[in-house]
Design a protein around this motif. Structure first.
Motif, PDB file in Angstrom:
ATOM      1  N   PHE A  84    -120.655  51.343  -4.605  1.00 24.01           N
ATOM      2  CA  PHE A  84    -121.610  50.466  -3.930  1.00 24.01           C
ATOM      3  C   PHE A  84    -120.935  49.493  -2.953  1.00 24.01           C
ATOM      4  CE2 PHE A  84    -124.044  51.957  -7.524  1.00 24.01           C
ATOM      5  CZ  PHE A  84    -125.325  52.113  -7.016  1.00 24.01           C
ATOM      6  N   GLY A  85    -119.592  49.509  -2.868  1.00 22.36           N
ATOM      7  CA  GLY A  85    -118.899  48.711  -1.868  1.00 22.36           C
ATOM      8  C   GLY A  85    -118.429  47.348  -2.337  1.00 22.36           C
ATOM      9  N   THR A  86    -117.831  46.612  -1.391  1.00 24.63           N
ATOM     10  CA  THR A  86    -117.134  45.362  -1.700  1.00 24.63           C
ATOM     11  C   THR A  86    -118.046  44.286  -2.276  1.00 24.63           C
ATOM     12  OG1 THR A  86    -115.480  45.796   0.011  1.00 24.63           O
ATOM     13  CG2 THR A  86    -115.719  43.518  -0.716  1.00 24.63           C
ATOM     14  N   ASP A  87    -119.274  44.142  -1.755  1.00 21.27           N
ATOM     15  CA  ASP A  87    -120.174  43.084  -2.239  1.00 21.27           C
ATOM     16  C   ASP A  87    -120.479  43.245  -3.724  1.00 21.27           C
ATOM     17  OD1 ASP A  87    -120.292  41.872   0.210  1.00 21.27           O
ATOM     18  OD2 ASP A  87    -122.240  42.717   0.779  1.00 21.27           O
ATOM     19  N   VAL A  88    -120.785  44.460  -4.134  1.00 22.98           N
ATOM     20  CA  VAL A  88    -121.121  44.712  -5.539  1.00 22.98           C
ATOM     21  C   VAL A  88    -119.880  44.555  -6.420  1.00 22.98           C
ATOM     22  CG1 VAL A  88    -121.942  46.437  -7.189  1.00 22.98           C
ATOM     23  CG2 VAL A  88    -123.089  46.176  -4.983  1.00 22.98           C
ATOM     24  N   ILE A  89    -118.713  45.014  -5.936  1.00 20.84           N
ATOM     25  CA  ILE A  89    -117.472  44.855  -6.707  1.00 20.84           C
ATOM     26  C   ILE A  89    -117.160  43.378  -6.903  1.00 20.84           C
ATOM     27  CG2 ILE A  89    -115.010  45.387  -6.848  1.00 20.84           C
ATOM     28  CD1 ILE A  89    -115.539  47.773  -4.984  1.00 20.84           C
ATOM     29  N   ALA A  90    -117.304  42.582  -5.843  1.00 20.43           N
ATOM     30  CA  ALA A  90    -117.034  41.145  -5.936  1.00 20.43           C
ATOM     31  C   ALA A  90    -118.019  40.464  -6.891  1.00 20.43           C
ATOM     32  CB  ALA A  90    -117.114  40.505  -4.554  1.00 20.43           C
ATOM     33  N   ALA A  91    -119.298  40.847  -6.810  1.00 18.89           N
ATOM     34  CA  ALA A  91    -120.311  40.276  -7.706  1.00 18.89           C
ATOM     35  C   ALA A  91    -120.028  40.662  -9.155  1.00 18.89           C
ATOM     36  CB  ALA A  91    -121.700  40.766  -7.296  1.00 18.89           C
ATOM     37  N   TYR A  92    -119.649  41.905  -9.370  1.00 21.79           N
ATOM     38  CA  TYR A  92    -119.314  42.403 -10.711  1.00 21.79           C
ATOM     39  C   TYR A  92    -118.126  41.632 -11.284  1.00 21.79           C
ATOM     40  CZ  TYR A  92    -118.045  45.969 -14.235  1.00 21.79           C
ATOM     41  OH  TYR A  92    -117.737  46.639 -15.393  1.00 21.79           O
ATOM     42  N   LYS A 119    -113.876  37.452  -0.413  1.00 22.46           N
ATOM     43  CA  LYS A 119    -114.499  38.357  -1.379  1.00 22.46           C
ATOM     44  C   LYS A 119    -113.713  39.653  -1.542  1.00 22.46           C
ATOM     45  CE  LYS A 119    -117.808  40.327   1.961  1.00 22.46           C
ATOM     46  NZ  LYS A 119    -119.251  40.469   2.300  1.00 22.46           N
ATOM     47  N   GLU A 120    -112.948  40.060  -0.515  1.00 25.28           N
ATOM     48  CA  GLU A 120    -112.136  41.280  -0.640  1.00 25.28           C
ATOM     49  C   GLU A 120    -111.045  41.090  -1.692  1.00 25.28           C
ATOM     50  OE1 GLU A 120    -112.835  39.826   2.238  1.00 25.28           O
ATOM     51  OE2 GLU A 120    -114.185  41.284   3.215  1.00 25.28           O
ATOM     52  N   MET A 147    -122.434  31.427 -10.048  1.00 23.61           N
ATOM     53  CA  MET A 147    -121.913  32.393  -9.070  1.00 23.61           C
ATOM     54  C   MET A 147    -121.367  31.694  -7.833  1.00 23.61           C
ATOM     55  SD  MET A 147    -121.941  35.562 -10.018  1.00 23.61           S
ATOM     56  CE  MET A 147    -121.677  36.260  -8.390  1.00 23.61           C
ATOM     57  N   ARG A 148    -121.968  30.567  -7.450  1.00 27.98           N
ATOM     58  CA  ARG A 148    -121.510  29.847  -6.252  1.00 27.98           C
ATOM     59  C   ARG A 148    -120.121  29.235  -6.434  1.00 27.98           C
ATOM     60  NH1 ARG A 148    -127.092  28.408  -6.243  1.00 27.98           N
ATOM     61  NH2 ARG A 148    -128.156  29.418  -4.494  1.00 27.98           N
ATOM     62  N   LEU A 149    -119.660  29.115  -7.686  1.00 29.66           N
ATOM     63  CA  LEU A 149    -118.296  28.646  -7.897  1.00 29.66           C
ATOM     64  C   LEU A 149    -117.274  29.633  -7.335  1.00 29.66           C
ATOM     65  CD1 LEU A 149    -118.545  27.439 -11.617  1.00 29.66           C
ATOM     66  CD2 LEU A 149    -118.460  25.992  -9.570  1.00 29.66           C
ATOM     67  N   PHE A 150    -117.652  30.914  -7.278  1.00 34.90           N
ATOM     68  CA  PHE A 150    -116.716  31.963  -6.891  1.00 34.90           C
ATOM     69  C   PHE A 150    -116.823  32.344  -5.418  1.00 34.90           C
ATOM     70  CE2 PHE A 150    -117.474  32.363 -11.388  1.00 34.90           C
ATOM     71  CZ  PHE A 150    -116.246  32.701 -11.925  1.00 34.90           C
ATOM     72  N   THR A 151    -118.010  32.215  -4.861  1.00 32.79           N
ATOM     73  CA  THR A 151    -118.216  32.694  -3.495  1.00 32.79           C
ATOM     74  C   THR A 151    -119.408  31.996  -2.862  1.00 32.79           C
ATOM     75  OG1 THR A 151    -118.667  34.681  -2.151  1.00 32.79           O
ATOM     76  CG2 THR A 151    -119.645  34.601  -4.345  1.00 32.79           C
ATOM     77  N   SER A 152    -119.395  31.950  -1.545  1.00 34.06           N
ATOM     78  CA  SER A 152    -120.533  31.402  -0.804  1.00 34.06           C
ATOM     79  C   SER A 152    -121.374  32.514  -0.192  1.00 34.06           C
ATOM     80  CB  SER A 152    -120.031  30.468   0.308  1.00 34.06           C
ATOM     81  OG  SER A 152    -119.262  29.415  -0.226  1.00 34.06           O
ATOM     82  N   ASP A 153    -120.979  33.751  -0.378  1.00 39.86           N
ATOM     83  CA  ASP A 153    -121.686  34.886   0.202  1.00 39.86           C
ATOM     84  C   ASP A 153    -123.021  35.086  -0.522  1.00 39.86           C
ATOM     85  OD1 ASP A 153    -122.499  37.779   0.489  1.00 39.86           O
ATOM     86  OD2 ASP A 153    -120.741  37.774   1.808  1.00 39.86           O
ATOM     87  N   PRO A 154    -124.169  34.943   0.175  1.00 34.69           N
ATOM     88  CA  PRO A 154    -125.478  35.003  -0.499  1.00 34.69           C
ATOM     89  C   PRO A 154    -125.766  36.353  -1.141  1.00 34.69           C
ATOM     90  CG  PRO A 154    -125.725  34.945   1.905  1.00 34.69           C
ATOM     91  CD  PRO A 154    -124.299  34.655   1.618  1.00 34.69           C
ATOM     92  N   LYS A 155    -125.291  37.436  -0.525  1.00 39.74           N
ATOM     93  CA  LYS A 155    -125.541  38.765  -1.085  1.00 39.74           C
ATOM     94  C   LYS A 155    -124.794  38.941  -2.408  1.00 39.74           C
ATOM     95  CE  LYS A 155    -127.271  42.917  -1.000  1.00 39.74           C
ATOM     96  NZ  LYS A 155    -128.726  43.109  -1.183  1.00 39.74           N
ATOM     97  N   VAL A 156    -123.543  38.498  -2.446  1.00 41.85           N
ATOM     98  CA  VAL A 156    -122.746  38.588  -3.677  1.00 41.85           C
ATOM     99  C   VAL A 156    -123.376  37.736  -4.780  1.00 41.85           C
ATOM    100  CG1 VAL A 156    -120.483  38.106  -4.711  1.00 41.85           C
ATOM    101  CG2 VAL A 156    -120.618  39.086  -2.406  1.00 41.85           C
TER     102      VAL A 156
END
Length: 444
Positions: A263-271, A44-45, A338-347
């Motif tokens: 808001f940090g890495t999680d929000v940037i990755a989700a965005y 995600k980084e 969204m799951r295509l991009f990441t498995s992180d539940p918060k993202v």
């Protein structure tokens, strides 16, 4: 090449839009594949770092994209008037402008990349990867402008099929290079950037070779290009307001990114991930807008106002049907996408919230873009610029700043459709005045 001044209006616009839409879907596809591979393989980084680069890239190229659209409108209107000599001179002038400007943009982007990320308060741990990606991408800027300039000219001439073929080629190459450079060669985020640059470069060269052998008007020879000051200023007059509009939008994206970064890495990755899905979903509205611009340009050049009005109505209906379908798909399958991009539940959770909020207003976005397409086709680009400036900087950015302080990242997402609603309202009022009908390029 298509003559839009005769024949069935809706069929012309749909048939012109469809290849362009398919082409842009492929173009968005390789951005999506970039992000999927980066997110799944590198984490995600890295996904956040790629996402942080795109608002800066768009800001650096936005003005030139808008000016280039001025050339497309001029070419479309000259072609509608059957003035082939001026069509050819306009194409030459556009290429010279884009190549020189592309070189300068590359230098600026590479020199100031790290400082730009710090200005936007990107988390320090993301800056090295983001800088690497941006520098490589900027190094290929001349190829980017050459490829997209060629596609834009062909669309101005009514040919949306040929650009489709080369966009498909670029997309396939990009996916192959992504898999090779990132997953096999282990080049990391640099591999994703090189994949895009090489894919666009090869597709651009292939397009030039094909057109030089097969096209009646598009003949590219670097040594024979001639710069026409009169046509440049004519195109600049039309394209500069559009370029300023693109710049305001790009700077708005940077301002939003600056808020998101807090808001940090999680929000940037989700965005980043949600933004890729969002961009793909908005393609129908944007492509119908481009199609109606070419249609309006030719018909105003031929002084056929009634066909322009019919073109607006047909585009409005078709574009909104597509956007309603996109809204339904995203609301139903947002979390799966969204799951295509990441498995992180918060993202995934953050990205799904973005998609539901923004996609609920696609109908407003589509309607606004249809109106702006008509205005640009008429050469009336100043009013859309002011509407964009107002809705973005007076409404969206302050709302994002205020609401994010009250309800967190969701406040940023809500600010996006707020800007669309205001922009659509002003656009419709201006369209109804009919003043845009007098703004077509004079063919003298």
């Amino acid at each position: 090449m298509k003559d839009f001044t005769t024949g069935n209006v809706a069929r012309h616009i749909f048939n012109f839009t469809l290849p362009m839409l398919l082409g842009n879907v492929f173009q968005q596809l390789y951005n999506i594949v970039d992000s999927i591979i980066v997110g799944k393989v590198l984490g995600k980084e890295a996904l956040a770092s790629v996402g942080a680069s795109f608002p800066i890239i768009f800001t650096l190229i936005a003005l030139l994209i808008g000016i280039g659209s001025g050339f497309t409108i001029v070419i479309s209107q000259f072609y509608g008037a059957k003035d082939i000599d001026r069509v050819k001179r306009s194409i030459d002038t556009m290429y010279i402008f884009l190549f020189v400007a592309g070189f300068l943009i590359s230098i600026l982007g590479i020199v100031f990349s790290e400082n730009l990320f710090r200005l936007l308060q990107l988390p320090e741990e993301l800056i090295p990867q983001a800088t690497t990606y941006l520098n490589i991408y900027m190094a290929g800027m001349i190829l980017f402008f050459g490829f997209n300039g060629t596609s834009s000219v062909l669309r101005g001439l009514g040919d949306s099929r040929t650009p489709l073929y080369f966009l498909i080629l670029a997309s396939i190459l990009n996916i192959v290079f992504d898999l090779l450079f990132v997953m096999v060669f282990k080049w990391g985020i640099a591999g994703a950037a090189w994949a895009t640059v090489l894919a666009q470069g090869i597709a651009f060269i292939a397009a030039l070779l094909y057109l030089n052998s097969n096209h009646k008007i598009m003949k590219f020879a670097l040594s024979k290009l001639k710069f026409d000051k009169v046509l440049f200023y004519k195109s600049l007059r039309i394209g500069l307001p559009s370029g300023m509009q693109h710049t305001f939008v790009a700077m708005g994206m940077m301002a939003l990114l600056g808020i998101v970064n807090g808001f940090g890495t999680d929000v940037i990755a989700a965005y980043t991930a949600a933004g890729r899905i969002d961009s793909l979903a908005m393609m129908p509205a944007m492509n119908f807008s481009q199609a109606v611009s070419a249609f309006v340009g030719q018909n105003l050049g031929a002084n056929k106002i009634d066909r322009v009005k019919k073109g607006f109505k047909a585009t409005f209906i078709m574009s909104n049907i597509f956007c309603l379908a996109m809204t339904a798909l995203i609301v139903i399958f947002g979390s799966d996408l969204m799951r295509l991009f990441t498995s992180d539940p918060k993202v995934i959770e953050i990205g799904q919230n973005y998609l539901i909020i923004v996609s609920s207003f696609y109908l407003i976005f589509s309607s606004m873009f249809t109106i702006h397409g008509v205005l640009r086709g008429a050469g009336d680009t100043l009013i859309p610029m002011f509407i964009t400036l107002f809705s973005l900087w007076i409404i969206r950015i302050p709302a994002a700043y205020f609401l994010s302080g009250k309800i967190g990242a969701d406040g940023i997402w809500w600010s996006i459709p707020m800007g669309w609603v205001i922009g659509m309202s002003f656009s419709y009022v201006y369209y109804r005045t009919g003043k845009w009908k007098t703004k077509a390029v004079t063919m003298q």
